[in-house]
Write a protein that holds these residues in place. Structure first.
Motif, PDB file in Angstrom:
ATOM      1  N   LEU A 198       0.835  -1.207   0.000  1.00  0.00           N
ATOM      2  CA  LEU A 198       0.000   0.000   0.000  1.00  0.00           C
ATOM      3  C   LEU A 198       0.867   1.254   0.000  1.00  0.00           C
ATOM      4  CD1 LEU A 198      -2.788  -1.049   2.541  1.00  0.00           C
ATOM      5  CD2 LEU A 198      -3.025  -0.769   0.071  1.00  0.00           C
ATOM      6  N   PHE A 199       1.924   1.242   0.792  1.00  0.00           N
ATOM      7  CA  PHE A 199       2.820   2.393   0.894  1.00  0.00           C
ATOM      8  C   PHE A 199       3.503   2.654  -0.443  1.00  0.00           C
ATOM      9  CE2 PHE A 199       6.180   4.372   3.943  1.00  0.00           C
ATOM     10  CZ  PHE A 199       5.778   5.631   3.524  1.00  0.00           C
ATOM     11  N   LEU A 200       4.036   1.585  -1.052  1.00  0.00           N
ATOM     12  CA  LEU A 200       4.722   1.749  -2.334  1.00  0.00           C
ATOM     13  C   LEU A 200       3.754   2.141  -3.444  1.00  0.00           C
ATOM     14  CD1 LEU A 200       7.204  -1.278  -2.278  1.00  0.00           C
ATOM     15  CD2 LEU A 200       7.714   1.128  -1.849  1.00  0.00           C
TER      16      LEU A 200
ATOM     17  N   SER B 156       1.796   8.891  -6.649  1.00  0.00           N
ATOM     18  CA  SER B 156       2.225  10.287  -6.513  1.00  0.00           C
ATOM     19  C   SER B 156       3.269  10.635  -7.569  1.00  0.00           C
ATOM     20  CB  SER B 156       2.784  10.535  -5.111  1.00  0.00           C
ATOM     21  OG  SER B 156       1.810  10.282  -4.123  1.00  0.00           O
ATOM     22  N   ALA B 157       4.208   9.710  -7.799  1.00  0.00           N
ATOM     23  CA  ALA B 157       5.240   9.953  -8.806  1.00  0.00           C
ATOM     24  C   ALA B 157       4.625  10.020 -10.204  1.00  0.00           C
ATOM     25  CB  ALA B 157       6.301   8.850  -8.743  1.00  0.00           C
TER      26      ALA B 157
ATOM     27  N   LEU C 134       9.652  15.276  -4.248  1.00  0.00           N
ATOM     28  CA  LEU C 134       8.722  14.669  -3.306  1.00  0.00           C
ATOM     29  C   LEU C 134       9.225  14.897  -1.883  1.00  0.00           C
ATOM     30  CD1 LEU C 134       7.773  11.186  -4.841  1.00  0.00           C
ATOM     31  CD2 LEU C 134       6.256  13.130  -4.485  1.00  0.00           C
ATOM     32  N   PRO C 135       8.344  15.029  -0.908  1.00  0.00           N
ATOM     33  CA  PRO C 135       8.788  15.185   0.481  1.00  0.00           C
ATOM     34  C   PRO C 135       9.720  14.049   0.897  1.00  0.00           C
ATOM     35  CG  PRO C 135       6.441  15.625   0.322  1.00  0.00           C
ATOM     36  CD  PRO C 135       6.873  15.112  -1.026  1.00  0.00           C
ATOM     37  N   MET C 136      10.596  14.348   1.831  1.00  0.00           N
ATOM     38  CA  MET C 136      11.605  13.381   2.248  1.00  0.00           C
ATOM     39  C   MET C 136      10.981  12.065   2.698  1.00  0.00           C
ATOM     40  SD  MET C 136      13.189  11.902   5.101  1.00  0.00           S
ATOM     41  CE  MET C 136      12.775  12.970   6.471  1.00  0.00           C
ATOM     42  N   GLN C 137       9.828  12.126   3.386  1.00  0.00           N
ATOM     43  CA  GLN C 137       9.197  10.904   3.867  1.00  0.00           C
ATOM     44  C   GLN C 137       8.796  10.001   2.702  1.00  0.00           C
ATOM     45  OE1 GLN C 137       8.457  13.976   4.617  1.00  0.00           O
ATOM     46  NE2 GLN C 137       8.056  14.285   6.802  1.00  0.00           N
TER      47      GLN C 137
ATOM     48  N   LEU D  95       9.822   7.784 -12.197  1.00  0.00           N
ATOM     49  CA  LEU D  95       8.796   8.720 -12.653  1.00  0.00           C
ATOM     50  C   LEU D  95       8.768  10.028 -11.876  1.00  0.00           C
ATOM     51  CD1 LEU D  95       5.757   6.314 -13.228  1.00  0.00           C
ATOM     52  CD2 LEU D  95       7.426   7.126 -14.898  1.00  0.00           C
ATOM     53  N   VAL D  96       9.481  10.095 -10.757  1.00  0.00           N
ATOM     54  CA  VAL D  96       9.308  11.244  -9.868  1.00  0.00           C
ATOM     55  C   VAL D  96       9.780  12.548 -10.503  1.00  0.00           C
ATOM     56  CG1 VAL D  96      11.552  11.020  -8.727  1.00  0.00           C
ATOM     57  CG2 VAL D  96       9.595  11.959  -7.458  1.00  0.00           C
TER      58      VAL D  96
END
Length: 294
Positions: free
Chosen positions: A55-57, A63-64, A198-201, A250-251
């Motif tokens: 889910l996290f990935l 987002s990317a 993207l944010p560091m987190q 993709l980011v």
């Protein structure tokens, strides 16, 4: 941007062989240790860990991809605005005395999109920009901290010259300025994506958790898989590492890699359309190189 319908095995191997090799060596080490120095493998809730990590990935990859797709949308708007500017210059400046100014506006727009491409890719301004500018016009705009914006400003000044010469009226000037505003807005959106990571987190934690999961995976599977642990654990870990790599690829849609938005091809599209709009010969469209459209 990779355009081949079937992925290249050579390209895939080049991207994954290092983490895949390290993962396989670790899996073999855990398996050998289990049989040489028998130990009770701890019962790890790998299903729960894997579901949470997936889910996290997945959220990170989405987002990317949104950043990548927004970059593509902004360049689509740039193509449309460039065509609109050339059409307005052609239709609003039919006066034979304005022929040179009309041509200069079109040429400067071609130089502008190429300069913007170079800025986004962190490349030096080259001949693909300067060849569309008069020699006396190259210094001032290209010497600015933002050369693309300098070229856009100079295009606005030339539109004002056309109004002061009486070649266009204030309504036509306002219409052309509105197109320049659209171009400036698209450039600002591209610079926002390029300059805001993207944010560091989003960048650090998924990488950390994916690697921890791959380390724990053979320990939790060795009792059930036995000698097949290196194969099963490596394949399972590769799935998570692949999703992690997708987000990394993709980011930044303007990073000049094989996964990015094809800026060179879109700049060539603009060049072809604008040159043909004023009756000049145009180059051939950009073609993929080894399955990649740059």
């Amino acid at each position: 941007m990779i355009v081949d319908p079937v992925p290249s095995l050579r390209r895939l191997a080049a991207e994954v062989w290092k983490p895949l090799t390290l993962l396989f060596v670790w899996d073999c080490a855990v398996t050998i240790t289990y049989y040489v120095l028998p130990f009770k493998a701890p019962s790890l809730p790998l299903t729960i860990f894997g579901s949470a990590l997936a889910l996290f990935l997945g959220f990170r990859s989405n987002s990317a991809y949104q950043r990548w797709w927004e970059g593509r949308i902004l360049w689509g708007a740039m193509i449309n605005a460039s065509r609109s500017l050339a059409r307005a210059a052609r239709n609003f400046l039919p006066d034979p005395q304005a022929r040179d100014l009309k041509r200069e506006i079109v040429m400067r727009q071609i130089a502008y999109v190429n300069a913007l491409r170079c800025q986004l890719r962190r490349q030096p301004i080259g001949e693909d920009v300067t060849s569309f500018l008069r020699e006396e016009d190259r210094g001032k705009a290209l010497a600015r901290a933002n050369p693309a914006n300098g070229l856009l400003d100079s295009t606005g000044r030339r539109i004002d010259i056309a109004r002061r010469e009486g070649w266009i009226d204030t309504i036509q000037q306002a219409q052309m300025e509105a197109v320049l505003v659209d171009i400036a807005n698209a450039q600002g959106g591209m610079e926002r994506i390029k300059n805001t990571p993207l944010p560091m987190q989003y960048r650090f934690l998924p990488t950390l958790f994916a690697h921890i999961f791959c380390i724990l995976l053979p320990i939790g599977l060795v009792e059930s898989l036995g000698f097949a642990t290196p194969l099963g654990s490596t394949v399972a870990g590769l799935m998570f590492l692949a999703v992690l790599r997708i987000g990394d690829d993709l980011v930044d849609p303007f990073d000049n890699s094989v996964h990015d938005v094809p800026l060179s091809a879109m700049c060539r599209t603009i060049e072809i359309d604008l040159l043909q709009s004023i009756g000049d010969p145009a180059p051939e469209p950009a073609q993929p190189v080894r399955g990649v459209l740059w």
